[in-house]
Scaffold this motif. Structure first.
Motif, short mmCIF file in Angstrom:
data_model
loop_
_atom_site.label_atom_id
_atom_site.label_comp_id
_atom_site.label_asym_id
_atom_site.label_seq_id
_atom_site.Cartn_x
_atom_site.Cartn_y
_atom_site.Cartn_z
N LEU A 65 0.82 -1.21 0.00
CA LEU A 65 0.00 0.00 0.00
C LEU A 65 0.85 1.26 0.00
O LEU A 65 0.50 2.26 -0.64
N ARG A 66 1.96 1.25 0.70
CA ARG A 66 2.84 2.42 0.72
C ARG A 66 3.46 2.68 -0.64
O ARG A 66 3.69 3.83 -1.02
N ARG A 67 3.74 1.63 -1.39
CA ARG A 67 4.26 1.83 -2.75
C ARG A 67 3.20 2.38 -3.68
O ARG A 67 3.48 3.22 -4.54
N LYS A 68 1.96 1.93 -3.49
CA LYS A 68 0.87 2.40 -4.34
C LYS A 68 0.34 3.76 -3.90
O LYS A 68 -0.34 4.42 -4.67
N TRP A 69 0.66 4.15 -2.67
CA TRP A 69 0.07 5.36 -2.09
C TRP A 69 1.18 6.23 -1.51
O TRP A 69 1.31 6.38 -0.30
N PRO A 70 2.02 6.83 -2.36
CA PRO A 70 3.17 7.61 -1.88
C PRO A 70 2.74 8.98 -1.37
O PRO A 70 2.72 9.96 -2.09
N SER A 71 2.40 9.04 -0.13
CA SER A 71 1.94 10.28 0.49
C SER A 71 2.57 10.40 1.86
O SER A 71 2.87 9.38 2.51
N PRO A 72 2.79 11.63 2.35
CA PRO A 72 3.35 11.78 3.70
C PRO A 72 2.51 11.12 4.78
O PRO A 72 3.02 10.71 5.82
N ARG A 73 1.21 11.05 4.55
CA ARG A 73 0.32 10.43 5.53
C ARG A 73 -0.05 8.99 5.16
O ARG A 73 -1.00 8.44 5.70
N ALA A 74 0.70 8.43 4.24
CA ALA A 74 0.34 7.10 3.73
C ALA A 74 0.40 6.04 4.82
O ALA A 74 -0.44 5.14 4.86
N VAL A 75 1.37 6.12 5.73
CA VAL A 75 1.53 5.08 6.73
C VAL A 75 0.31 5.02 7.65
O VAL A 75 -0.27 3.96 7.88
N ALA A 76 -0.08 6.18 8.19
CA ALA A 76 -1.22 6.21 9.11
C ALA A 76 -2.50 5.81 8.40
O ALA A 76 -3.31 5.02 8.93
N LEU A 77 -2.72 6.35 7.19
CA LEU A 77 -3.95 6.03 6.47
C LEU A 77 -3.99 4.57 6.05
O LEU A 77 -5.03 3.91 6.15
N ALA A 78 -2.86 4.04 5.58
CA ALA A 78 -2.82 2.63 5.19
C ALA A 78 -3.01 1.73 6.39
O ALA A 78 -3.70 0.70 6.31
N SER A 79 -2.42 2.10 7.53
CA SER A 79 -2.61 1.30 8.75
C SER A 79 -4.06 1.28 9.18
O SER A 79 -4.62 0.23 9.53
N ALA A 80 -4.70 2.46 9.14
CA ALA A 80 -6.13 2.54 9.50
C ALA A 80 -6.97 1.73 8.52
O ALA A 80 -7.94 1.06 8.92
N ALA A 81 -6.61 1.76 7.24
CA ALA A 81 -7.37 1.01 6.25
C ALA A 81 -7.25 -0.49 6.48
O ALA A 81 -8.24 -1.24 6.36
N ILE A 82 -6.05 -0.95 6.83
CA ILE A 82 -5.86 -2.38 7.08
C ILE A 82 -6.66 -2.82 8.30
O ILE A 82 -7.34 -3.86 8.29
N VAL A 83 -6.59 -2.04 9.38
CA VAL A 83 -7.33 -2.40 10.60
C VAL A 83 -8.84 -2.40 10.32
O VAL A 83 -9.56 -3.31 10.75
#
Length: 383
Positions: A65-83
């Motif tokens: 997801l981080r590779r597909k979503w290169p954004s400064p907030r990608a980690v938090a948003l991707a983590s929330a999306a996974i949970v």
């Protein structure tokens, strides 16, 4: 001028000894604090454990997801999306299944009460048995056909124990939901910590255990991911396929039986016992003999293929763990640690097998090519 080199003076030896003592003292202090922290966590140790297991399993997805979503907030948003995805995929369907299964359980309880009051009538397939018809009918009339015989059977089975077990399972399910909620919260913080947390863990493992520690870490991660795929996902798949056969065969309460079979299939060799019990219940409730035999044969084929080919390949394939080590790890872990032992057991056996291969001179095959060299270079540069 002293006749001894500076590094060999008593003062230097004393400093060196004191530094060594301080290192040991710091290690003992760190270990004591870690054990005390685990003790203070109490039952929430399970939440920490399951959060860590889910983090290990979901880490490749977060990386993608981080590779597909290169954004400064990608980690938090991707983590929330996974949970959120895990909650939606598991919690909502489980709630619907439990609700439907509760309705089927009420129907089953009504059937039990009716059987206790009127007995269990002989199913039609008894009259079509090619042999032993008279003996089976006589046994049925003597043991199941009347209310007195059913009451005597229930007395032997001690239904109060079953009720106590059901109550205990209810409390366990409520506690499990609370633990799962905290596990998802811990999972979010683990994933949000991201690469820095993994780098710290890698550096700690390298400093404490060196290259072999990195190999052990690789095997533990592979065993955890393989256990989830080989036990949980394969067990759910077996339950779905066998549950469909229950529906086609006209089994009573097929959803409840399918859930029971899926839970049992998560443990190797236990699924066969659940299948046999369900086939027996299909026969007792009056379904055709051909339908019961078809369910038994189809279920046996599914269990054989999954337990002997798919499950060993998923659990032990990536870390080259033999099937016997996998089986002993699963069963031993389940007996020793409960449900969490399904993951702890294979991980421990993977490490034990790795140490065996290292000790027997097969270190070159213990980890994928280049894993140790890459991590050694990375940590050498980092230090």
């Amino acid at each position: 001028m002293s006749q001894f080199p500076h590094s060999s003076t008593p003062h230097a030896v004393s400093v060196r000894s004191r530094t060594r003592f301080q290192s040991w003292a710091q290690g003992v202090l760190a270990l004591g604090v870690a054990l005390l922290a685990l003790f203070i966590l109490g039952r929430f140790r399970s939440a920490l454990f399951w959060g860590g297991v889910l983090a290990i399993v979901c880490w490749p997805l977060l990386t993608w997801l981080r590779r597909k979503w290169p954004s400064p907030r990608a980690v938090a948003l991707a983590s929330a999306a996974i949970v959120a995805g895990i909650a939606l995929v598991f919690i909502i369907p489980i709630g619907l299944l439990v609700s439907a299964a509760a309705g089927e359980a009420r129907e089953g309880a009504q059937w039990v009460r009716q059987a206790a009051e009127q007995g269990i009538p002989a199913p039609a397939w008894l009259d079509r048995l090619p042999w032993g018809r008279a003996q089976v009918q006589h046994w049925w009339q003597a043991n199941l056909a009347t209310a007195d015989s059913v009451h005597e059977l229930m007395t032997r089975l001690k239904p109060e124990r079953s009720l106590a077990m059901v109550e205990q399972l209810g409390h366990g399910a409520a506690n499990g939901l609370v633990i799962m909620g905290f596990a998802l919260l811990i999972l979010f913080f683990f994933l949000r910590a991201g690469t820095p947390l993994v780098a710290r863990i890698d550096r700690l493992v390298w400093r404490l255990l060196g290259a072999r520690g990195v190999m052990v870490q690789h095997h533990v991660v592979g065993a955890v991911r393989g256990a989830l795929a080989g036990l949980v996902l394969v067990g759910l798949g077996e339950g779905v396929l066998i549950g469909l056969s229950y529906v086609i065969a006209g089994a009573p309460q097929p959803l409840l039986l399918g859930m029971f079979t899926a839970l049992a299939c998560m443990i190797p060799m236990v699924g066969g016992i659940a299948l046999a019990l369900c086939v027996a219940l299909i026969l007792v409730k009056g379904a055709t003999l051909a339908a019961a035999i078809g369910v038994g044969v189809f279920g046996a084929i599914v269990l054989f293929l999954a337990d002997h080919f798919i499950r060993p390949a998923l659990i032990g394939g990536s870390i080259k763990l033999p099937f016997m080590w996998v089986l002993l790890g699963i069963l031993g872990g389940l007996e020793s640690c409960g449900l969490s032992g399904l993951f702890i057991g294979p991980a421990v056996m993977a490490v034990a097998h790795l140490l065996w291969r290292l000790g027997s001179g097969r270190a070159a095959q213990a980890a994928p090519d280049g894993v140790v060299a890459i991590r050694v270079t990375h940590h050498a540069r980092a230090d």
